[in-house]
Design a protein around this motif. Structure first.
Motif, mmCIF file in Angstrom:
data_model
loop_
_atom_site.group_PDB
_atom_site.id
_atom_site.type_symbol
_atom_site.label_atom_id
_atom_site.label_comp_id
_atom_site.label_asym_id
_atom_site.label_seq_id
_atom_site.Cartn_x
_atom_site.Cartn_y
_atom_site.Cartn_z
ATOM 1 N N VAL A 47 0.940 -1.115 -0.141
ATOM 2 C CA VAL A 47 -0.041 0.082 0.043
ATOM 3 C C VAL A 47 0.877 1.295 -0.085
ATOM 4 C CG1 VAL A 47 -1.769 1.277 1.108
ATOM 5 C CG2 VAL A 47 -1.859 -1.070 1.277
ATOM 6 N N GLY A 48 1.777 1.279 0.616
ATOM 7 C CA GLY A 48 2.871 2.486 0.868
ATOM 8 C C GLY A 48 2.217 3.271 2.177
ATOM 9 N N ILE A 49 3.311 4.219 2.667
ATOM 10 C CA ILE A 49 3.036 5.198 3.697
ATOM 11 C C ILE A 49 2.342 6.422 3.192
ATOM 12 C CG2 ILE A 49 3.933 6.180 5.668
ATOM 13 C CD1 ILE A 49 6.259 4.040 6.012
ATOM 14 N N TYR A 50 1.135 6.680 3.552
ATOM 15 C CA TYR A 50 0.580 8.010 3.499
ATOM 16 C C TYR A 50 0.556 9.100 4.487
ATOM 17 C CZ TYR A 50 -2.114 5.733 -0.601
ATOM 18 O OH TYR A 50 -2.430 5.239 -1.766
ATOM 19 N N ARG A 51 1.131 10.351 4.086
ATOM 20 C CA ARG A 51 1.458 11.148 4.989
ATOM 21 C C ARG A 51 0.748 12.492 4.324
ATOM 22 N NH1 ARG A 51 6.522 8.906 4.537
ATOM 23 N NH2 ARG A 51 7.266 7.975 6.577
ATOM 24 N N SER A 52 0.416 13.457 5.162
ATOM 25 C CA SER A 52 -0.221 14.820 4.647
ATOM 26 C C SER A 52 0.820 16.049 4.669
ATOM 27 C CB SER A 52 -1.223 15.239 5.418
ATOM 28 O OG SER A 52 -2.452 14.263 5.380
ATOM 29 N N PHE A 53 0.840 16.684 3.389
ATOM 30 C CA PHE A 53 1.735 17.914 3.423
ATOM 31 C C PHE A 53 0.778 19.195 2.861
ATOM 32 C CE2 PHE A 53 3.849 14.327 2.314
ATOM 33 C CZ PHE A 53 5.241 14.148 3.023
ATOM 34 N N TRP A 54 1.333 20.267 2.589
ATOM 35 C CA TRP A 54 0.650 21.427 2.128
ATOM 36 C C TRP A 54 1.250 22.203 1.397
ATOM 37 C CZ3 TRP A 54 1.536 26.665 3.417
ATOM 38 C CH2 TRP A 54 2.466 26.814 4.571
ATOM 39 N N ALA A 55 0.539 23.158 0.611
ATOM 40 C CA ALA A 55 0.891 23.865 -0.331
ATOM 41 C C ALA A 55 0.179 25.121 -0.336
ATOM 42 C CB ALA A 55 1.052 23.273 -1.733
ATOM 43 N N LEU A 56 0.778 26.151 -0.847
ATOM 44 C CA LEU A 56 0.105 27.689 -1.149
ATOM 45 C C LEU A 56 0.078 27.938 -2.467
ATOM 46 C CD1 LEU A 56 -1.059 29.573 0.928
ATOM 47 C CD2 LEU A 56 1.097 30.900 1.050
ATOM 48 N N LEU A 57 -0.936 28.453 -3.183
ATOM 49 C CA LEU A 57 -1.039 28.694 -4.624
ATOM 50 C C LEU A 57 -1.450 30.167 -4.759
ATOM 51 C CD1 LEU A 57 -3.100 25.656 -5.598
ATOM 52 C CD2 LEU A 57 -0.806 25.933 -5.506
ATOM 53 N N ASP A 58 -0.819 30.881 -5.719
ATOM 54 C CA ASP A 58 -1.352 32.350 -6.062
ATOM 55 C C ASP A 58 -2.789 32.542 -6.228
ATOM 56 O OD1 ASP A 58 -0.140 34.983 -6.946
ATOM 57 O OD2 ASP A 58 -1.819 34.472 -8.303
ATOM 58 N N ARG A 59 -3.394 33.552 -5.402
ATOM 59 C CA ARG A 59 -4.866 33.824 -5.423
ATOM 60 C C ARG A 59 -5.343 33.910 -6.830
ATOM 61 N NH1 ARG A 59 -6.643 37.542 -1.629
ATOM 62 N NH2 ARG A 59 -8.798 37.414 -2.725
ATOM 63 N N ASP A 60 -4.688 34.737 -7.678
ATOM 64 C CA ASP A 60 -5.124 35.095 -9.006
ATOM 65 C C ASP A 60 -4.836 34.216 -10.053
ATOM 66 O OD1 ASP A 60 -6.282 37.512 -8.027
ATOM 67 O OD2 ASP A 60 -4.288 38.452 -8.120
ATOM 68 N N ASP A 61 -3.538 33.368 -9.941
ATOM 69 C CA ASP A 61 -3.235 32.386 -10.765
ATOM 70 C C ASP A 61 -2.615 31.138 -10.089
ATOM 71 O OD1 ASP A 61 -2.037 30.583 -12.735
ATOM 72 O OD2 ASP A 61 -0.096 31.897 -13.483
ATOM 73 N N PRO A 62 -3.512 30.240 -9.735
ATOM 74 C CA PRO A 62 -3.239 29.172 -8.812
ATOM 75 C C PRO A 62 -2.241 28.201 -9.400
ATOM 76 C CG PRO A 62 -5.494 29.568 -8.502
ATOM 77 C CD PRO A 62 -5.122 30.444 -9.919
ATOM 78 N N THR A 63 -1.982 28.202 -10.787
ATOM 79 C CA THR A 63 -0.873 27.335 -11.197
ATOM 80 C C THR A 63 0.424 27.797 -10.893
ATOM 81 O OG1 THR A 63 -0.800 28.692 -13.347
ATOM 82 C CG2 THR A 63 -2.262 27.063 -13.314
ATOM 83 N N ARG A 64 0.601 28.949 -10.313
ATOM 84 C CA ARG A 64 1.766 29.500 -9.839
ATOM 85 C C ARG A 64 1.821 29.107 -8.313
ATOM 86 N NH1 ARG A 64 4.642 34.426 -7.945
ATOM 87 N NH2 ARG A 64 2.599 35.500 -7.470
ATOM 88 N N ILE A 65 2.805 28.097 -7.893
ATOM 89 C CA ILE A 65 2.951 27.629 -6.912
ATOM 90 C C ILE A 65 3.723 28.562 -5.864
ATOM 91 C CG2 ILE A 65 3.564 25.610 -5.488
ATOM 92 C CD1 ILE A 65 3.137 23.836 -8.047
ATOM 93 N N LEU A 66 3.148 29.180 -4.648
ATOM 94 C CA LEU A 66 4.186 30.096 -4.125
ATOM 95 C C LEU A 66 5.075 29.170 -2.971
ATOM 96 C CD1 LEU A 66 1.404 32.559 -3.209
ATOM 97 C CD2 LEU A 66 3.103 32.640 -5.165
ATOM 98 N N ARG A 67 4.325 27.973 -2.524
ATOM 99 C CA ARG A 67 5.193 27.545 -1.308
ATOM 100 C C ARG A 67 4.707 25.992 -1.567
ATOM 101 N NH1 ARG A 67 5.357 29.483 5.019
ATOM 102 N NH2 ARG A 67 6.669 27.615 5.619
ATOM 103 N N ILE A 68 5.676 25.104 -1.217
ATOM 104 C CA ILE A 68 5.334 23.708 -1.342
ATOM 105 C C ILE A 68 6.051 22.945 -0.010
ATOM 106 C CG2 ILE A 68 6.758 23.088 -3.008
ATOM 107 C CD1 ILE A 68 4.877 20.839 -3.747
ATOM 108 N N GLU A 69 5.340 22.550 0.882
ATOM 109 C CA GLU A 69 6.024 21.938 2.038
ATOM 110 C C GLU A 69 5.931 20.275 2.054
ATOM 111 O OE1 GLU A 69 7.722 23.274 4.476
ATOM 112 O OE2 GLU A 69 7.276 25.394 3.647
ATOM 113 N N ASP A 70 7.083 19.859 1.333
ATOM 114 C CA ASP A 70 6.815 18.444 1.067
ATOM 115 C C ASP A 70 8.029 17.305 1.755
ATOM 116 O OD1 ASP A 70 8.748 19.422 -0.700
ATOM 117 O OD2 ASP A 70 8.148 18.350 -2.199
ATOM 118 N N LYS A 71 8.681 18.092 2.425
ATOM 119 C CA LYS A 71 9.876 17.492 3.301
ATOM 120 C C LYS A 71 9.430 17.079 4.714
ATOM 121 C CE LYS A 71 12.809 18.823 0.098
ATOM 122 N NZ LYS A 71 13.402 17.857 -0.890
#
Length: 371
Positions: free
Chosen positions: A288-312
């Motif tokens: 199955v694998g180990i599942y964990r939760s991470f988070w990210a922040l996207l630009d309010r006007d253009d969400p394809t622009r990833i402002l921050r990603i916390e995946d460590k």
């Protein structure tokens, strides 16, 4: 009560009120009550839309294993020869001689509305009369993993519908969060973890998607990314007709514990910093694998622009202490936490997750954590 607890467990489901009782007399049990969609109702209370995975107490009879299937006339049991299937994964079995990878499930899932107090700490009511069960042939093997977004006064709920016809994303809508209307299929085969942004972007609906396939292509060696399932974006004029966005979304990165694959978790919500979302990442381990939760922040006007990603460092990990008293009911070999919704709690976010594919977990996380 602490700020991290189980709110709903398998034994909290009254299976005498299950939709399956209309057709199946054989004993069943709740394999899991988990992965709940989360929304705030007009009366201020919180709604958990809990996935109930209901399984036969005796799935194997003689030389056959049986799968539960919905039909317009009622639920039936389909036998499959034991020597023709692989049952290594406790959630499903695989047909050995098929030319394509063909699966059947060890349970059938339906959705159960559970109403909570505004702070998310106490159950007020379990609405069996509002349960959502399969209603079409493309849902014959169940309805799974609800995610809810409130957009301009309408609740939009996505779910995965499973059948031999297709593995699709379906949508229900509601004006009050209790009476739901099935709008039908919005994304076709194997597109999981679809979440509507909780608000329009430039006057259009926007969503996270996660297409699945059996073939992925490699990045060059110097790329920071790892090939495999990723979170993509799509837009829609009406919430029903969707066009993929060409810009890439959130991809698994080298050096992260989510390097096996990533997928959507909570509905993106607008904060002063941008669109905040919690997603899941998977580390390769056993079946199955180990599942964990991470988070990210996207630009309010253009969400394809990833402002921050916390995946460590993960935001949430499975917590064995929470499931210690129901450990005898666990069936997955690896730790799993699977976030499925957030609600505003004032100075904190109320986060709903599935814990161990078994129960519903609530976690209160201060908003300063996401800055």
């Amino acid at each position: 009560m602490t700020d991290d607890f189980l709110i709903f467990r398998p034994d909290d489901v009254d299976l005498t009120r299950s939709p399956l009782r209309r057709s199946i007399a054989e004993p069943t049990y709740t394999l899991g009550a988990f992965n709940p969609g989360l929304a705030r109702l007009p009366n201020g209370n919180l709604l958990l839309m809990v996935r109930v995975a209901e399984a036969l107490a005796e799935p194997v009879k003689g030389d056959h294993v049986r799968a539960i299937r919905w039909t317009p006339e009622g639920y039936v049991l389909d036998p499959h020869r034991l020597d023709a299937v692989n049952m290594a994964d406790p959630r499903q079995f695989e047909m050995r001689a098929a030319k394509h990878r063909l699966l059947a499930l060890t349970s059938l899932s339906w959705l159960l509305p559970v109403e909570l107090t505004p702070d998310g700490r106490t159950i007020l009511a379990v609405h069996y009369d509002r349960a959502i069960e399969p209603a079409a042939s493309y849902q014959e093997y169940g309805v799974e993993d609800a995610r809810i977004s409130l957009i301009d006064g309408t609740y939009w709920m996505t779910s995965c519908s499973v059948s031999a016809e297709r593995h699709s994303t379906t949508v229900h809508t509601s004006q009050d969060g209790m009476d739901w209307h099935l709008e039908g299929i919005v994304l076709d085969h194997q597109n999981k973890d679809m979440l509507y942004f909780e608000g329009l972007v430039g006057g259009r609906f926007m969503a996270l998607t996660r297409p699945l396939g059996e073939v992925y292509f490699a990045y060059p060696d110097d790329s920071p990314y790892v090939g495999g399932p990723s979170i993509n974006f799509a837009t829609s004029p009406d919430g029903l007709h969707w066009k993929p966005v060409e810009a890439p979304g959130i991809r698994a990165r080298k050096g992260s514990t989510s390097a096996m694959k990533v997928g959507g978790g909570s509905q993106p919500v607008l904060t002063p910093e941008g669109w905040m979302l919690i997603y899941h990442g998977v580390e390769t381990r056993e079946t199955v694998g180990i599942y964990r939760s991470f988070w990210a922040l996207l630009d309010r006007d253009d969400p394809t622009r990833i402002l921050r990603i916390e995946d460590k460092e993960p935001l949430l990990e499975a917590n064995p202490a929470l499931t210690a008293d129901i450990a005898h009911q666990m069936y997955l070999p690896t730790p799993v936490v699977f976030t499925t919704g957030v609600a505003d709690g004032g100075d904190h976010w109320i986060v709903a997750s599935g814990e161990a594919d078994l129960a519903c977990r609530m976690t209160m996380i201060g908003k300063e954590r996401f800055k």
